[in-house]
Design a protein around this motif. Structure first.
Motif, PDB file in Angstrom:
ATOM      1  N   ALA A 234      10.858-153.776  32.201  1.00 47.30           N
ATOM      2  CA  ALA A 234       9.965-154.602  31.335  1.00 47.30           C
ATOM      3  C   ALA A 234      10.179-156.099  31.864  1.00 47.30           C
ATOM      4  O   ALA A 234       9.384-156.917  32.197  1.00 47.30           O
ATOM      5  CB  ALA A 234      10.052-154.449  30.026  1.00 47.30           C
ATOM      6  N   ILE A 235      11.595-156.498  32.131  1.00 49.99           N
ATOM      7  CA  ILE A 235      11.892-157.790  32.568  1.00 49.99           C
ATOM      8  C   ILE A 235      11.170-158.010  33.914  1.00 49.99           C
ATOM      9  O   ILE A 235      10.809-158.913  34.278  1.00 49.99           O
ATOM     10  CB  ILE A 235      13.528-157.859  32.616  1.00 49.99           C
ATOM     11  N   TYR A 236      11.181-156.906  34.780  1.00 48.80           N
ATOM     12  CA  TYR A 236      10.677-157.033  36.344  1.00 48.80           C
ATOM     13  C   TYR A 236       9.370-157.325  36.170  1.00 48.80           C
ATOM     14  O   TYR A 236       8.805-158.213  36.841  1.00 48.80           O
ATOM     15  CB  TYR A 236      11.020-155.669  36.885  1.00 48.80           C
ATOM     16  N   ASP A 237       8.477-156.855  35.137  1.00 48.98           N
ATOM     17  CA  ASP A 237       7.192-156.913  35.000  1.00 48.98           C
ATOM     18  C   ASP A 237       6.925-158.213  34.600  1.00 48.98           C
ATOM     19  O   ASP A 237       5.710-158.679  34.847  1.00 48.98           O
ATOM     20  CB  ASP A 237       6.744-155.928  33.989  1.00 48.98           C
ATOM     21  N   LEU A 238       7.634-158.900  33.801  1.00 39.55           N
ATOM     22  CA  LEU A 238       7.409-160.103  33.198  1.00 39.55           C
ATOM     23  C   LEU A 238       7.802-161.389  33.897  1.00 39.55           C
ATOM     24  O   LEU A 238       7.719-162.440  33.546  1.00 39.55           O
ATOM     25  CB  LEU A 238       8.262-160.429  31.731  1.00 39.55           C
ATOM     26  N   THR A 239       8.451-161.099  35.066  1.00 43.80           N
ATOM     27  CA  THR A 239       9.049-162.412  35.834  1.00 43.80           C
ATOM     28  C   THR A 239       8.442-162.618  37.072  1.00 43.80           C
ATOM     29  O   THR A 239       9.103-162.921  38.325  1.00 43.80           O
ATOM     30  CB  THR A 239      10.648-162.101  35.989  1.00 43.80           C
TER      31      THR A 239
ATOM     32  N   ARG B 272      12.564-167.447  26.533  1.00 42.73           N
ATOM     33  CA  ARG B 272      11.149-166.618  26.265  1.00 42.73           C
ATOM     34  C   ARG B 272      11.141-165.428  26.587  1.00 42.73           C
ATOM     35  O   ARG B 272      10.106-164.585  26.022  1.00 42.73           O
ATOM     36  CB  ARG B 272      10.195-167.642  27.142  1.00 42.73           C
ATOM     37  N   LEU B 273      11.806-164.911  27.648  1.00 43.12           N
ATOM     38  CA  LEU B 273      11.789-163.441  28.082  1.00 43.12           C
ATOM     39  C   LEU B 273      12.179-162.706  26.734  1.00 43.12           C
ATOM     40  O   LEU B 273      11.699-161.581  26.559  1.00 43.12           O
ATOM     41  CB  LEU B 273      12.800-163.460  29.247  1.00 43.12           C
ATOM     42  N   ALA B 274      13.322-163.108  26.217  1.00 43.47           N
ATOM     43  CA  ALA B 274      14.040-162.422  25.042  1.00 43.47           C
ATOM     44  C   ALA B 274      13.006-162.433  23.873  1.00 43.47           C
ATOM     45  O   ALA B 274      12.879-161.166  23.364  1.00 43.47           O
ATOM     46  CB  ALA B 274      15.134-163.354  24.426  1.00 43.47           C
ATOM     47  N   ARG B 275      12.183-163.391  23.448  1.00 44.96           N
ATOM     48  CA  ARG B 275      11.015-163.241  22.494  1.00 44.96           C
ATOM     49  C   ARG B 275       9.929-162.215  22.845  1.00 44.96           C
ATOM     50  O   ARG B 275       9.477-161.572  22.060  1.00 44.96           O
ATOM     51  CB  ARG B 275      10.492-164.831  22.404  1.00 44.96           C
ATOM     52  N   GLU B 276       9.342-162.207  24.235  1.00 42.85           N
ATOM     53  CA  GLU B 276       8.477-161.403  24.620  1.00 42.85           C
ATOM     54  C   GLU B 276       8.954-159.961  24.707  1.00 42.85           C
ATOM     55  O   GLU B 276       8.154-158.916  24.067  1.00 42.85           O
ATOM     56  CB  GLU B 276       7.879-161.792  26.025  1.00 42.85           C
TER      57      GLU B 276
END
Lengths: 279, 86
Positions: free
Chosen positions: B35-40, B48-52
């Motif tokens: 998910a982190i890879y997808d969001l970056t 912001r990443l943590a909130r998402e």
């Protein structure tokens, strides 16, 4: 501006030995889907060429006349002291493997593995393993029943066809573990590769000397198999969509098995039956 | 800290699992890391990443979203999957 030199080019007539080195001591090989010319040079080039002709008998290429194919790869192998023959043969084998792998980067999926093939159907068993874990020993055993494809590198086209690399078997000397003898598959009586070998089954070898005579097998998921095999690939990232290509192969020939064993003789019959079942 | 994913040679998803080939090295991603890879795709602040991620997965048990995200980001940086812009 184009400048044409008018200086004469010095030439000299080679001695008989030099002529021999330049012409007679070129070995033309066909392996891993490529042509490769090995030029044996040095004071004992004839000794080296003779030994290589015997040990690389399965890879010798007959065609080409005086010149090899224009896309042939090239390599020099140097021997002055005949006492260093075994060392130079081992080193040359390693250099040939590296050269062929580099020559097929971006074309073939290449696995650090041994392989044998059913002599009639071409269905092939590929056994993936790091160096020093029994690929050569297993090839030597299975090659008595099935066609010997390689004990080192399996090159696979995108349709699953295997490009054989029936190199000499590299056998570690018990009294000098840093040195391997390069043994001709013909001398060992191994069966020849069939015309069109195809991947039928892939296994991951996991040698554990503590296991004794028991053999353990485990079916791997595609992702587990991919991570077990990916470390034993060469030039993977040169391929188009490399992980997809590897996963497609693993799925098509699956399920991939992890086989834990102590001695190759303990799994010889099991693997033979496995391959027969896919033929 | 802001992070962005490094372009991969390939990304494979099989049976809900994700594998990446980055700089010649294969990396197996957890669901959170995928998910982190997808969001970056673009540079993004870790906060912001943590909130998402919390909005997607819910709050982690025994930890905070920021701690869990920070831990995963550190691992991805270590494996060369992400790059940072401090």
């Amino acid at each position: 501006m184009l400048t044409i030199s008018t200086m004469p080019i010095r030439t000299r007539t080679p001695s008989t030995r030099e002529t021999s080195n330049l012409v007679s001591h070129i070995l033309r090989l066909r392996a891993l889907g490529r042509h490769l010319e090995v030029r044996c040079i040095g004071d004992s080039a004839d000794v080296l060429a003779s030994a290589m002709t015997a040990s690389w008998s399965r890879c010798l290429s007959n065609g080409g006349g005086d010149c090899g194919p224009s896309d042939a790869l090239h390599l020099d192998a140097h021997l002055d002291d005949p006492g260093r023959l075994a060392h130079q043969l081992m080193r040359t084998t390693q250099e040939i493997t590296r050269t062929l792998i580099a020559g097929q980067a971006g074309r073939l999926l290449m696995l650090h593995a041994g392989a044998v093939s059913h002599p009639e159907t071409g269905a092939s068993l590929v056994y993936v393993a790091p160096g020093g874990t029994g690929k050569t020993t297993l090839s030597r055993l299975l090659g008595q029943r099935f066609g010997y494809l390689t004990d080192e590198t399996v090159g696979i086209a995108d349709d699953g066809a295997i490009h054989p690399y029936p190199k000499p078997l590299s056998v570690r000397r018990p009294d000098a573990p840093h040195l391997k003898d390069e043994l001709s598959p013909d001398g060992l009586g191994l069966l020849p590769a069939p015309i069109a070998p195809q991947v039928a089954r892939i296994i991951v070898l996991d040698r554990d000397p503590e296991l004794g005579t028991s053999v353990e097998t485990e079916e791997l998921s595609v992702m587990d198999a991919l991570f077990a095999v990916v470390e034993q690939t060469s030039s993977l990232s040169w391929l188009d969509r490399p992980l997809h290509r590897l996963a497609d192969l693993l799925e098509a020939s699956g399920p991939v098995l992890r086989v834990r064993y102590a001695e190759a003789s303990e799994i010889e019959d099991y693997l033979s039956a496995l391959l027969a079942g896919r033929s | 800290m802001r992070v962005q994913r490094v372009p991969a040679d390939d990304l494979l998803v099989r049976d809900g699992e994700t594998a990446l080939l980055v700089d010649g090295m294969a990396v197996r991603l957890s669901e959170l890391s995928a998910a982190i890879y997808d969001l970056t795709e673009e540079m993004v602040e870790v906060e912001r990443l943590a909130r998402e991620l919390e909005a997607h997965f819910g709050a982690p048990e025994g930890s905070t979203s920021m701690d869990a995200t920070g831990h995963a980001v550190t691992e991805l940086l270590r494996h060369g999957v992400l790059r940072s812009d401090p």
